[in-house]
Design an enzyme around this catalytic site. Structure first.
Site, PDB file in Angstrom:
ATOM      1  N   THR A 147       0.818  -1.216   0.000  1.00 56.95           N
ATOM      2  CA  THR A 147       0.000   0.000   0.000  1.00 56.95           C
ATOM      3  C   THR A 147       0.847   1.258   0.000  1.00 56.95           C
ATOM      4  OG1 THR A 147      -1.831  -1.104   1.135  1.00 56.95           O
ATOM      5  CG2 THR A 147      -1.732   1.290   1.308  1.00 56.95           C
TER       6      THR A 147
ATOM      7  N   SER B 207       1.013  -7.349  -1.109  1.00 56.20           N
ATOM      8  CA  SER B 207       1.570  -8.360  -0.201  1.00 56.20           C
ATOM      9  C   SER B 207       0.732  -9.632  -0.135  1.00 56.20           C
ATOM     10  CB  SER B 207       1.769  -7.790   1.207  1.00 56.20           C
ATOM     11  OG  SER B 207       0.550  -7.594   1.881  1.00 56.20           O
TER      12      SER B 207
ATOM     13  N   THR C 124       0.959  -4.459   4.287  1.00 58.65           N
ATOM     14  CA  THR C 124       0.655  -4.829   5.671  1.00 58.65           C
ATOM     15  C   THR C 124      -0.027  -6.191   5.805  1.00 58.65           C
ATOM     16  OG1 THR C 124      -1.469  -3.652   5.581  1.00 58.65           O
ATOM     17  CG2 THR C 124       0.454  -2.415   6.371  1.00 58.65           C
ATOM     18  N   ASP C 125      -0.735  -6.646   4.770  1.00 61.11           N
ATOM     19  CA  ASP C 125      -1.563  -7.838   4.938  1.00 61.11           C
ATOM     20  C   ASP C 125      -0.765  -9.080   5.306  1.00 61.11           C
ATOM     21  OD1 ASP C 125      -3.831  -6.389   4.481  1.00 61.11           O
ATOM     22  OD2 ASP C 125      -4.183  -7.115   2.446  1.00 61.11           O
TER      23      ASP C 125
END
Length: 322
Positions: free
Chosen positions: A11, A52, A83-84
């Site tokens: 992101t 990710s 972040t995932d």
């Protein structure tokens, strides 16, 4: 001071397109406008550019090799990442770079760099400053928190405070006094980059009524490792639907089995209840208080090493404690 910035997409690097957010910014573009000390040289490198959700064990190995190369001529490494799956990558790197003498700091953001109210600039600036401290180990830097790589879990989908340190105190914080490492990563292992990984690991979260034949599938599909999210302290059912017998069958086939708890906090202890003792007699390994991310990545990594059982059975970098 020399820091290497490894960009992988996520992101933080996204731009809006008709199909949605897509990683587009390169490492050098991420660095533009992000404040850092004038005496710090930052070397930018693009490893790959991916959402990710698409980052898998092959990318962990690629990133470990990139970090290993960067540490040879840099004082620290910062990795920008979506972040995932950041918790999985951070845990994987904790094992692959075990014993490292320099910091590897993963960071990202909940909103793209340049978006109104974005957290990207602050997170990246904090990660660079954290890397400048020279504290060895792999960490996640997010929302002014420093978290051990093998303890970081994404617990919120929209909040800027997206990551928690599960079952361990924060490794450090960033506030008006600067970067303060309170509990750095500790390991007695000598450093050797070990990027090998075997992705043939199945994660099974038990629900009341889980059918034993799902474990037949694990055997037939050629999985070499099984991580079970069991109930509470490590329970599972063996009345009517006997999971214990199927687990015994898997062990006889050479499948390694690691048991953790479904509960977010505290540990699995198979020695308390009868149902847990049934598991111990099946020759499974207790993951104690490991997170699911740490357990799955450790299993994948350990299966690719010669000393698999010894690695699975002990804490290597603070990822588990009894």
């Amino acid at each position: 001071m020399r820091i290497t910035l490894l960009a992988t997409g996520g992101t933080i690097a996204c731009r809006q397109t008709p199909e949605g957010l897509v990683p587009a910014l390169r490492a050098g573009e991420l660095l533009e406008g992000v404040p850092h000390r004038a005496d710090v040289e930052i070397v930018c490198r693009d490893v790959f550019s991916m959402d990710s959700s698409n980052i898998q064990p092959e990318e962990w190995s690629q990133l470990a090799l990139a970090a290993d190369a960067a540490m040879r001529d840099s004082d620290g490494v910062v990795v920008t990442h979506g972040t995932d799956t950041m918790g999985y990558t951070a845990a994987a790197l904790s094992y692959m770079l075990l014993g490292q003498e320099k910091p590897v700091i993963l960071t990202g953001s909940q909103l793209p760099l340049g978006a109104p109210l974005s957290d990207a600039e602050e997170n990246l600036s904090c990660a660079i400053e954290a890397a400048c401290q020279g504290v060895p180990g792999t960490y996640v830097c997010f929302h002014r928190k420093l978290i051990h790589g093998a303890r970081a879990v994404k617990t919120r989908t929209m909040s800027f405070d997206a990551f928690d340190s599960v079952n361990q105190e924060l490794a450090g914080v960033i506030d008006s006094g600067g970067v303060r490492f309170q509990r750095p990563v500790f390991t007695e292992e000598p450093y050797r980059c070990r990027p090998e990984v075997d992705s043939r690991v199945f994660l099974l979260k038990l629900v009341p009524g889980t059918q034993p034949d799902v474990l037949d599938f694990v055997a037939q599909a050629g999985y070499r490792g099984l991580v079970i999210e069991a109930f509470g302290l490590g329970g599972l059912h063996y009345i009517r639907r006997n999971l214990v017998e199927k687990l015994r069958m898997l062990r006889e086939l050479g499948v390694r089995i690691l048991v953790v708890t479904q509960c977010m906090y505290e540990k699995a202890d198979l020695s308390i209840y009868e149902v847990g003792m049934q598991l111990l007699r099946t020759d499974v390994i207790s993951g104690m208080d490991m997170t699911t991310e740490a357990a799955v990545t450790k299993m994948m990594w350990a299966l690719a090493q010669e000393d698999t059982d010894a690695l699975l059975s002990r804490s290597l970098c603070g990822e588990m404690r009894g």
